[in-house]
Write a protein that holds these residues in place. Sequence first.
Motif, mmCIF file in Angstrom:
data_model
loop_
_atom_site.group_PDB
_atom_site.id
_atom_site.type_symbol
_atom_site.label_atom_id
_atom_site.label_comp_id
_atom_site.label_asym_id
_atom_site.label_seq_id
_atom_site.Cartn_x
_atom_site.Cartn_y
_atom_site.Cartn_z
ATOM 1 N N GLU A 195 0.841 -1.167 0.267
ATOM 2 C CA GLU A 195 -0.041 -0.116 -0.027
ATOM 3 C C GLU A 195 0.863 1.326 0.004
ATOM 4 O O GLU A 195 0.575 2.297 -0.686
ATOM 5 N N ARG A 198 2.432 1.749 -3.358
ATOM 6 C CA ARG A 198 1.136 1.987 -4.521
ATOM 7 C C ARG A 198 0.979 3.583 -4.223
ATOM 8 O O ARG A 198 0.712 4.079 -5.283
ATOM 9 N N ARG A 199 0.747 3.818 -3.080
ATOM 10 C CA ARG A 199 0.242 5.278 -2.955
ATOM 11 C C ARG A 199 1.483 6.416 -3.186
ATOM 12 O O ARG A 199 1.074 7.219 -3.851
ATOM 13 N N LEU A 201 3.687 5.647 -5.608
ATOM 14 C CA LEU A 201 3.849 5.598 -6.932
ATOM 15 C C LEU A 201 2.754 6.578 -7.566
ATOM 16 O O LEU A 201 2.924 7.455 -8.392
ATOM 17 N N ALA A 202 1.420 6.428 -7.090
ATOM 18 C CA ALA A 202 0.612 7.445 -7.525
ATOM 19 C C ALA A 202 0.540 8.746 -7.584
ATOM 20 O O ALA A 202 0.288 9.400 -8.225
ATOM 21 N N GLU A 203 1.152 9.165 -6.182
ATOM 22 C CA GLU A 203 1.329 10.674 -6.122
ATOM 23 C C GLU A 203 2.243 11.189 -7.058
ATOM 24 O O GLU A 203 2.543 12.300 -7.210
ATOM 25 N N GLY A 205 2.706 10.318 -10.074
ATOM 26 C CA GLY A 205 2.293 10.078 -11.403
ATOM 27 C C GLY A 205 2.908 8.721 -12.045
ATOM 28 O O GLY A 205 2.855 8.859 -13.095
ATOM 29 N N ASP A 206 3.402 7.992 -11.434
ATOM 30 C CA ASP A 206 3.825 6.531 -12.026
ATOM 31 C C ASP A 206 2.748 5.579 -11.920
ATOM 32 O O ASP A 206 2.237 5.270 -11.021
ATOM 33 N N ALA A 207 2.502 5.053 -13.269
ATOM 34 C CA ALA A 207 1.650 4.324 -13.597
ATOM 35 C C ALA A 207 1.568 2.931 -13.395
ATOM 36 O O ALA A 207 0.726 2.070 -13.568
ATOM 37 N N ARG A 208 2.640 2.383 -12.947
ATOM 38 C CA ARG A 208 3.023 0.992 -12.750
ATOM 39 C C ARG A 208 2.069 0.465 -11.668
ATOM 40 O O ARG A 208 1.710 1.130 -10.733
ATOM 41 N N PRO A 209 1.310 -0.666 -12.185
ATOM 42 C CA PRO A 209 0.568 -1.330 -10.961
ATOM 43 C C PRO A 209 1.176 -1.920 -9.851
ATOM 44 O O PRO A 209 2.392 -2.274 -9.848
#
Length: 243
Positions: A195, A198-199, A201-203, A205-209
């Motif tokens: 988690e 994931r958070r 990377l999202a912040e 702007g990294d789109a890797r799942p």
Amino acid sequence: MAKFVVIGGTGLIGSTVVTGLAAAGHEALAAAPSTGVNAVTGAGLAEALAGADGVVDVANSPSFEDAAVLEFFTAATTNLLAAARAAGIGHYVALSVVGTERLAESGYFRGKIAQEDLIEAGDVPFTIVRATQFFEFVPGIAAASEVDGAVRLPGANIQPIASGDVAAAVVRAALGTPAGGRVEVAGPDVFPLDELVRRALAEAGDARPVVRYPEATYFGAHLTADSLLPGPGAEIAATRFFG
């Protein structure tokens, strides 16, 4: 005014430790191969430690390959302890990692175990500061855990800490009385590892799942739920990863 020699003093933690010791009114020498001090070979150590009151070792292995890490920490710590003993150093402070003994599947952590064992077996008064994972290394965790474009991580708990808070803890340890053992420092918040990444990377702007994969390892070590967490009595820093 005391004199401190900071091994790895030009790096992320070391440069901040040097600044912190100087701000407290002490002399702090940044020691690294680039400044003519090489703990692995021993070059320049005696000269750097002459007249010093304390030595702070925050250096890290330049290679994470198993044999190279073990060789780095064994050679550097052996040389540093001998030089500290010869110089009459009153306090040897080393930075290590929370949970090291629980992560011995990893060659990196076997190197850290060897470092701690040497310090504890020596006769120089010491404090080992164990920190949880730095905020700044979260992208590196993602990179090391990527498989076919997806980041695969277990859901084990992690309590990351800002590098500045780690450096501050090292400075406090250096200015204090030798603990003769380990002290722990961690950030204020606990996250499942997947988690957190994931958070983060999202912040960014990294789109890797990021996929929760229980069998995924952490730099070669399998984790239990609390492998990366500090024990009771750890110092909890104030800086939060998210806001």
